[in-house]
Enzyme design. Structure first.
Site, PDB file in Angstrom:
ATOM      1  N   TYR A 115       0.831  -1.225   0.000  1.00  0.00           N
ATOM      2  CA  TYR A 115       0.000   0.000   0.000  1.00  0.00           C
ATOM      3  C   TYR A 115       0.862   1.270   0.000  1.00  0.00           C
ATOM      4  CZ  TYR A 115      -3.678  -3.248   1.634  1.00  0.00           C
ATOM      5  OH  TYR A 115      -4.545  -4.303   1.791  1.00  0.00           O
ATOM      6  N   HIS A 150       0.815 -11.608   1.917  1.00  0.00           N
ATOM      7  CA  HIS A 150      -0.265 -10.892   1.233  1.00  0.00           C
ATOM      8  C   HIS A 150      -0.956 -11.731   0.154  1.00  0.00           C
ATOM      9  CE1 HIS A 150      -1.507  -6.502   0.181  1.00  0.00           C
ATOM     10  NE2 HIS A 150      -2.479  -7.323  -0.092  1.00  0.00           N
TER      11      HIS A 150
HETATM   12  N1  LIG Z   1      -5.526  -8.658   1.777  1.00  0.00           N
HETATM   13  C1  LIG Z   1      -5.907  -8.108   0.658  1.00  0.00           C
HETATM   14  O1  LIG Z   1      -5.552  -8.542  -0.463  1.00  0.00           O
HETATM   15  C2  LIG Z   1      -6.815  -6.912   0.712  1.00  0.00           C
HETATM   16  C3  LIG Z   1      -7.487  -6.497  -0.436  1.00  0.00           C
HETATM   17  C4  LIG Z   1      -8.324  -5.385  -0.352  1.00  0.00           C
HETATM   18  C5  LIG Z   1      -8.467  -4.732   0.871  1.00  0.00           C
HETATM   19  N2  LIG Z   1      -7.780  -5.144   1.978  1.00  0.00           N
HETATM   20  C6  LIG Z   1      -7.916  -4.457   3.293  1.00  0.00           C
HETATM   21  O2  LIG Z   1      -9.306  -4.350   3.620  1.00  0.00           O
HETATM   22  C7  LIG Z   1      -9.639  -2.979   3.805  1.00  0.00           C
HETATM   23  C8  LIG Z   1     -11.071  -2.714   3.387  1.00  0.00           C
HETATM   24  O3  LIG Z   1     -11.313  -3.127   2.063  1.00  0.00           O
HETATM   25  P1  LIG Z   1     -11.538  -2.095   0.869  1.00  0.00           P
HETATM   26  O4  LIG Z   1     -10.840  -0.837   1.215  1.00  0.00           O
HETATM   27  O5  LIG Z   1     -11.198  -2.753  -0.394  1.00  0.00           O
HETATM   28  O6  LIG Z   1     -13.090  -1.898   0.811  1.00  0.00           O
HETATM   29  P2  LIG Z   1     -14.307  -1.613   1.817  1.00  0.00           P
HETATM   30  O7  LIG Z   1     -13.816  -1.199   3.162  1.00  0.00           O
HETATM   31  O8  LIG Z   1     -15.221  -2.754   1.705  1.00  0.00           O
HETATM   32  O9  LIG Z   1     -15.027  -0.397   1.114  1.00  0.00           O
HETATM   33  C9  LIG Z   1     -14.413   0.846   1.005  1.00  0.00           C
HETATM   34  C10 LIG Z   1     -15.271   1.723   0.117  1.00  0.00           C
HETATM   35  O10 LIG Z   1     -16.528   1.979   0.764  1.00  0.00           O
HETATM   36  C11 LIG Z   1     -16.701   3.392   0.928  1.00  0.00           C
HETATM   37  N3  LIG Z   1     -17.336   3.551   2.269  1.00  0.00           N
HETATM   38  C12 LIG Z   1     -16.767   3.371   3.477  1.00  0.00           C
HETATM   39  N4  LIG Z   1     -17.675   3.532   4.467  1.00  0.00           N
HETATM   40  C13 LIG Z   1     -18.851   3.817   3.857  1.00  0.00           C
HETATM   41  C14 LIG Z   1     -20.147   4.076   4.352  1.00  0.00           C
HETATM   42  N5  LIG Z   1     -20.417   4.054   5.670  1.00  0.00           N
HETATM   43  N6  LIG Z   1     -21.137   4.333   3.456  1.00  0.00           N
HETATM   44  C15 LIG Z   1     -20.876   4.340   2.107  1.00  0.00           C
HETATM   45  N7  LIG Z   1     -19.664   4.091   1.591  1.00  0.00           N
HETATM   46  C16 LIG Z   1     -18.650   3.819   2.457  1.00  0.00           C
HETATM   47  C17 LIG Z   1     -15.324   3.991   0.858  1.00  0.00           C
HETATM   48  O11 LIG Z   1     -15.369   5.294   0.312  1.00  0.00           O
HETATM   49  P3  LIG Z   1     -14.680   6.571   1.062  1.00  0.00           P
HETATM   50  O12 LIG Z   1     -13.263   6.229   1.372  1.00  0.00           O
HETATM   51  O13 LIG Z   1     -14.812   7.650   0.024  1.00  0.00           O
HETATM   52  O14 LIG Z   1     -15.516   6.824   2.284  1.00  0.00           O
HETATM   53  C18 LIG Z   1     -14.626   3.042  -0.150  1.00  0.00           C
HETATM   54  O15 LIG Z   1     -14.930   3.393  -1.483  1.00  0.00           O
HETATM   55  C19 LIG Z   1      -8.602  -2.247   2.957  1.00  0.00           C
HETATM   56  O16 LIG Z   1      -8.507  -0.892   3.226  1.00  0.00           O
HETATM   57  C20 LIG Z   1      -7.361  -3.047   3.264  1.00  0.00           C
HETATM   58  O17 LIG Z   1      -6.837  -2.682   4.529  1.00  0.00           O
HETATM   59  C21 LIG Z   1      -6.964  -6.233   1.909  1.00  0.00           C
END
Ligand SMILES: NC(=O)c1ccc[n+]([C@@H]2O[C@H](COP(=O)([O-])OP(=O)(O)OC[C@H]3O[C@@H](n4cnc5c(N)ncnc54)[C@H](OP(=O)(O)O)[C@@H]3O)[C@@H](O)[C@H]2O)c1
Length: 281
Positions: free
Chosen positions: A48, A106
């Protein structure tokens, strides 16, 4: 904050804050906001490129280090015993800490057994409190967990109301591995969950949004969720899911939303693997 107990006894917060796609220059502000709002688990990764922002926010927060649970992940380009070991020290430096609470592999490609040996050593040396994997789907997970000495304490997978990961539960339980959900709100730029009518209807009598119901559904099952938002008010909303309980009928109704049990990324697709290896390996 409620916690879950990992197989080695480490207590891990049930809900945390993820920083995937948070630009390096915004990470410190976002993580500072998240800590102020009350998050105590921060999920980052070498890939990241924002570990330094995370470390700066933690260092300046005034919160005791032992009250914060830091998660990071070894990237494919650092796979193998020596490179992984060096990358752990680099992560510690960037995170401005002398231990990582949970360190994950990862992606399931490259010399993952070599990386694991480096992680086991870091664990024994006290540089890491718990070790695990990420994106290890069922057969891959079984093969890996069967052969390693210290069994993965966590497998971080895409998991949400549309991707429920039911199939892998039994094999992970066999090794005492805890499920941690990435993309708990459906992921970046995907509206299927945060705009879901079913989830909004369920949340309405409780005064909760679809996003809050989605997070409650995961945490009520004991799955650690790490939603990401760059907006403070959404960070607050996403953390505010412990003052209501979904009924068994509501939980079952959400189960019917399952569309792609193992996830929307096909980790067995040779084209995808080739892309990762050629780009980062
Ligand atoms: N291990 C892996 O391969 C892997 C892959 C992907 C992610 N991850 C981890 O998992 C975490 C979360 O996954 P993610 O970031 O992909 O997706 P997520 O948390 O499922 O969704 C994030 C999205 O939802 C929006 N959002 C957040 N809260 C909201 C709410 N209350 N209402 C409406 N929209 C909302 C955010 O927009 P805004 O930011 O504009 O609010 C963003 O576009 C990552 O940050 C990372 O740490 C790990």
């Amino acid at each position: 904050m409620e916690t879950v107990k990992l197989s080695n006894g480490t207590e891990m917060p049930l809900l945390g804050y993820g920083v995937f796609l948070v630009p390096p220059q915004e990470a410190e502000r976002c993580v500072s906001d998240a800590l102020k709002v009350g998050y105590r688990l921060i999920d980052t990764a070498q890939a990241y490129q924002n570990e330094e922002g995370v470390g700066a926010a933690v260092a300046k927060s005034g919160i005791s280090r032992e009250d914060i649970f830091l998660v990071t992940k070894v990237w494919i380009s650092n796979a193998g015993e020596q490179k992984a070991a060096a990358s752990i020290d680099e992560s510690l430096r960037k995170l401005k800490t002398d231990y990582i609470d949970l360190l994950l592999i990862h992606q399931a490609y490259g010399d993952v057994f070599g990386s694991w040996r480096a992680m086991e050593k870091a664990y024994k040396d006290g540089k890491v409190r718990a070790i695990g994997v990420s994106n290890f789907q069922e057969a891959r997970f079984f093969d890996f967990a069967h052969y390693v000495d210290i069994k993965p304490m966590v497998n971080q997978l895409q998991c949400n109301a549309l991707v429920q990961q039911r199939g892998i539960e039994t094999v992970m339980t066999e090794f005492g591995t805890h499920l941690m959900a990435w993309g708990p709100l459906g992921g970046q730029g995907v509206d299927g969950i945060v705009k879901s009518e079913v989830l909004s209807q369920i949340g309405s009598p409780y005064g909760k949004s679809a996003a809050q119901v989605a997070l409650r559904w995961l945490t009520q099952r004991g799955i650690v969720a790490i939603p990401k938002s760059t907006h403070k008010e959404r960070m607050e909303q996403n953390l505010n899911v412990f003052d209501f309980t979904l009924t068994p009928e509501e939980m079952k109704r959400i189960e019917t939303m399952n569309l792609h049990d193992t996830g929307t990324v096909n980790f067995s697709d040779t084209g995808f693997v080739k892309y990762l290896i050629e780009t980062y390996g």
